[in-house]
Design a protein around this motif. Structure first.
Motif, PDB file in Angstrom:
ATOM      1  N   ASP A  23       0.826  -1.162  -0.038  1.00 15.96           N
ATOM      2  CA  ASP A  23       0.033   0.075  -0.078  1.00 15.96           C
ATOM      3  C   ASP A  23       0.901   1.163   0.055  1.00 15.96           C
ATOM      4  O   ASP A  23       2.311   1.185   0.640  1.00 15.96           O
ATOM      5  CB  ASP A  23      -1.126   0.037   1.048  1.00 15.96           C
ATOM      6  N   GLY A  24       0.465   2.180  -0.487  1.00 15.73           N
ATOM      7  CA  GLY A  24       1.538   3.402  -0.641  1.00 15.73           C
ATOM      8  C   GLY A  24       2.066   3.821   0.581  1.00 15.73           C
ATOM      9  O   GLY A  24       3.348   4.074   0.656  1.00 15.73           O
ATOM     10  N   GLU A  25       1.350   3.772   1.679  1.00 19.11           N
ATOM     11  CA  GLU A  25       2.224   4.135   2.967  1.00 19.11           C
ATOM     12  C   GLU A  25       2.761   3.023   3.714  1.00 19.11           C
ATOM     13  O   GLU A  25       3.591   3.304   4.465  1.00 19.11           O
ATOM     14  CB  GLU A  25       1.034   4.952   4.013  1.00 19.11           C
ATOM     15  N   LEU A  26       2.577   1.751   3.297  1.00 23.57           N
ATOM     16  CA  LEU A  26       3.276   0.696   3.858  1.00 23.57           C
ATOM     17  C   LEU A  26       4.368   0.283   3.156  1.00 23.57           C
ATOM     18  O   LEU A  26       5.061  -0.203   3.903  1.00 23.57           O
ATOM     19  CB  LEU A  26       2.283  -0.511   4.011  1.00 23.57           C
ATOM     20  N   ASP A  27       4.388   0.717   2.055  1.00 19.12           N
ATOM     21  CA  ASP A  27       5.787   0.449   1.256  1.00 19.12           C
ATOM     22  C   ASP A  27       6.972   1.273   1.495  1.00 19.12           C
ATOM     23  O   ASP A  27       6.769   2.331   1.987  1.00 19.12           O
ATOM     24  CB  ASP A  27       5.564   0.794  -0.380  1.00 19.12           C
TER      25      ASP A  27
END
Length: 157
Positions: free
Chosen positions: A50-54
């Motif tokens: 996910d954008g923020e988890l990458d």
């Protein structure tokens, strides 16, 4: 007098040096061996989560640090996994190895957990680490979830 003072100081230093060792034997959960061990350095790369988890993180343990968002929690997790399993958290457990030797592949649910991948590379307890995690089936998802918070939790509430 000076001789007595030197002898007293020597005995005191010996007593202080022996105290942590005796305490460590009495309580195996004390982190004394980790305090004198070489530092562990890992590079964690997460993609497709996910954008923020990458992200691309460094994780240092002994002492905990680096750019990892939860370095202390990640180091604690790896240490507890090692204590529980009796082997490096990056090795297969004895049960998994025995099943593989017997030609018995584990039964994995055919569920897809998404395109997330995590790659951990570096040194843990003076041994090279180079492992990849994905979420391609039920076994892979379980393997991923076991490594949280070293890698991010996905799809959990």
């Amino acid at each position: 007098m000076l001789r007595r003072l030197a002898l007293s100081a020597s005995v005191s230093l010996l007593a202080l040096a022996a105290a942590p060792a005796a305490t460590a034997q009495a309580d195996p959960l004390l982190p004394l061996p980790r305090l004198i061990a070489a530092p562990d350095r890992l590079h964690v790369t997460v993609t497709g989560a996910d954008g923020e988890l990458d992200g691309d993180y460094t994780l240092h343990c002994n002492p905990a640090g680096g750019t990892h968002p939860n370095a202390e929690g990640a180091c604690d997790k790896l240490a507890s996994m090692e204590l529980e399993r009796g082997v490096s958290p990056f090795e297969d457990t004895r049960k998994e190895r025995a099943q593989q030797r017997a030609g018995k592949a584990p039964m994995c649910t055919m569920q897809y957990g998404g395109p997330a991948k995590a790659h951990i590379k570096g040194v843990w307890h003076s041994k090279r680490v180079d492992v990849t995690y994905d979420r391609g089936n039920g076994c892979s998802i379980s393997r991923w979830n076991e490594m949280v918070p070293v890698i991010p939790a996905i799809g959990r509430s």
